[in-house]
Design an enzyme around this catalytic site. Sequence first.
Site, PDB file in Angstrom:
ATOM      1  N   ALA A  70      38.364  22.426 -57.037  1.00 23.14           N
ATOM      2  CA  ALA A  70      37.617  21.090 -57.233  1.00 23.14           C
ATOM      3  C   ALA A  70      36.755  20.589 -56.366  1.00 23.14           C
ATOM      4  O   ALA A  70      36.729  21.102 -55.221  1.00 23.14           O
ATOM      5  CB  ALA A  70      38.886  20.058 -57.499  1.00 23.14           C
ATOM      6  N   ASP A  71      35.592  19.966 -56.757  1.00 21.78           N
ATOM      7  CA  ASP A  71      34.625  19.441 -55.893  1.00 21.78           C
ATOM      8  C   ASP A  71      34.189  18.111 -56.581  1.00 21.78           C
ATOM      9  O   ASP A  71      34.096  17.905 -57.629  1.00 21.78           O
ATOM     10  CB  ASP A  71      33.547  20.399 -55.589  1.00 21.78           C
TER      11      ASP A  71
END
Length: 197
Positions: A70-71
Amino acid sequence: MLPPIVLASQSPARRQLLKAAGIPFRVQPSYFDESQIKSSDPVELVQKLASAKAEVVAAQQREPVLVVGADSVLYLDGEILGKPPNALEAERRLRQMRGEVGELYTGHALIDTKQNRRLTHYAVTRVFFAKPSDEEIRAYVATGEPLNCAGCFAIDGRGSLFVERIEGCPGNVIGLSLPLLRRMMQELGYSLTDAWS
């Protein structure tokens, strides 16, 4: 049966979201150099970064697992805001955010190493910011919290004082949209609720 889940992130907030949902996982940060990927499009950027992080970790696995990458970034006034490099920049950004509406984008990547399948999606949540005084901003930056957060604020921490409301998934603002992750798991033939039994 749900394979082991590996979270390719150092984020304590993402860990807490999974833990609170009763989803067992282990953490293996990717240590991916985020400066390698650039884009002026927040959707493209977060998806590419999430995917790159997940790919690094997936390549290191020796057993069938599900890798979650995730980012997150904040998009405000046509500018992509990740983690601020220093306290001065954090103060500048927090002043810029006063009374504004930003969009918090989180890219989600899921790699099933057994089936060799990859999914990448994103979630977006609108964030309506309060108007903190210069003194409040300085006090917040002095805590160090905004230096570790995309967009300079943690809605699950002290930064919650400066968010009037949101539109969209609350978990997304923290760093992971669990409803989106559930749908991605289903797309690969898994159910996160299997982790509860």
